[in-house]
Enzyme design. Structure first.
Site, PDB file in Angstrom:
ATOM      1  N   SER A  66       0.607  -1.372   0.105  1.00  0.00           N
ATOM      2  CA  SER A  66      -0.271   0.276   0.155  1.00  0.00           C
ATOM      3  C   SER A  66       1.151   1.194  -0.183  1.00  0.00           C
ATOM      4  O   SER A  66       1.487   1.382  -0.962  1.00  0.00           O
ATOM      5  CB  SER A  66      -1.607  -0.117   0.946  1.00  0.00           C
ATOM      6  OG  SER A  66      -1.566   0.410   1.002  1.00  0.00           O
ATOM      7  N   HIS A  71       3.751  14.339   5.210  1.00  0.00           N
ATOM      8  CA  HIS A  71       3.467  16.624   5.138  1.00  0.00           C
ATOM      9  C   HIS A  71       3.841  17.006   5.980  1.00  0.00           C
ATOM     10  O   HIS A  71       3.335  16.843   7.158  1.00  0.00           O
ATOM     11  CB  HIS A  71       2.231  17.029   4.878  1.00  0.00           C
ATOM     12  CG  HIS A  71       1.349  15.792   3.582  1.00  0.00           C
ATOM     13  ND1 HIS A  71       1.299  15.596   2.724  1.00  0.00           N
ATOM     14  CD2 HIS A  71       0.305  15.187   3.752  1.00  0.00           C
ATOM     15  CE1 HIS A  71       0.924  15.171   1.574  1.00  0.00           C
ATOM     16  NE2 HIS A  71      -0.127  14.661   2.762  1.00  0.00           N
ATOM     17  N   CYS A  86      -1.485  -3.425   3.315  1.00  0.00           N
ATOM     18  CA  CYS A  86      -2.669  -4.368   3.235  1.00  0.00           C
ATOM     19  C   CYS A  86      -2.464  -6.014   4.392  1.00  0.00           C
ATOM     20  O   CYS A  86      -0.774  -6.123   4.345  1.00  0.00           O
ATOM     21  CB  CYS A  86      -2.607  -5.080   2.102  1.00  0.00           C
ATOM     22  SG  CYS A  86      -3.028  -3.126   0.931  1.00  0.00           S
TER      23      CYS A  86
END
Length: 119
Positions: A66, A71, A86
């Site tokens: 995944s 940020h 996953c």
């Protein structure tokens, strides 16, 4: 092979840190991330990043299982981070928890928000 019943764990973090230099160093963060993913045998399939004028950054690491994203906002001494793996062939829940914990430690951060989503 039959898939596991849980599709995976997604952890979303909002962190605050006094280590502003780490919020401004994308390449150092990505090197650290690559090293912790390697220890967990998580395969990276792509990385993209953008460094802004004030040296804050955003980055996404696409994983075979995944992704993870970051940020940074040095002006607020904060960052957001999320990781999802996953569970198609194995239960990766513990790996997701470890990755999230290691990111908190890397930034020497306080957790403002932590959400766990079982997909």
């Amino acid at each position: 092979m039959k898939p596991l019943s849980s599709k995976g764990l997604h952890i979303l973090l909002t962190l605050e840190t006094q280590s502003e230099d780490l919020l401004l160093d994308c390449s150092r963060f990505l090197k650290y991330t690559e090293s912790i993913l390697e220890t967990k045998e998580v395969e990276i399939v792509g990385i993209t990043e953008h460094v802004f004028e004030n040296q804050s950054f955003t980055a996404a690491v696409c994983l075979k299982e995944s992704h993870l994203c970051i940020h940074t906002w040095p002006e607020f001494k904060q960052l957001t981070f999320d990781v999802f793996l996953c569970n198609y062939t194995q239960d990766n829940t513990q790996k997701v928890e470890q990755i999230a914990d290691e990111i908190v430690q890397y930034f020497n951060a306080d957790v403002i928000q932590k959400h766990k989503i079982h997909r």
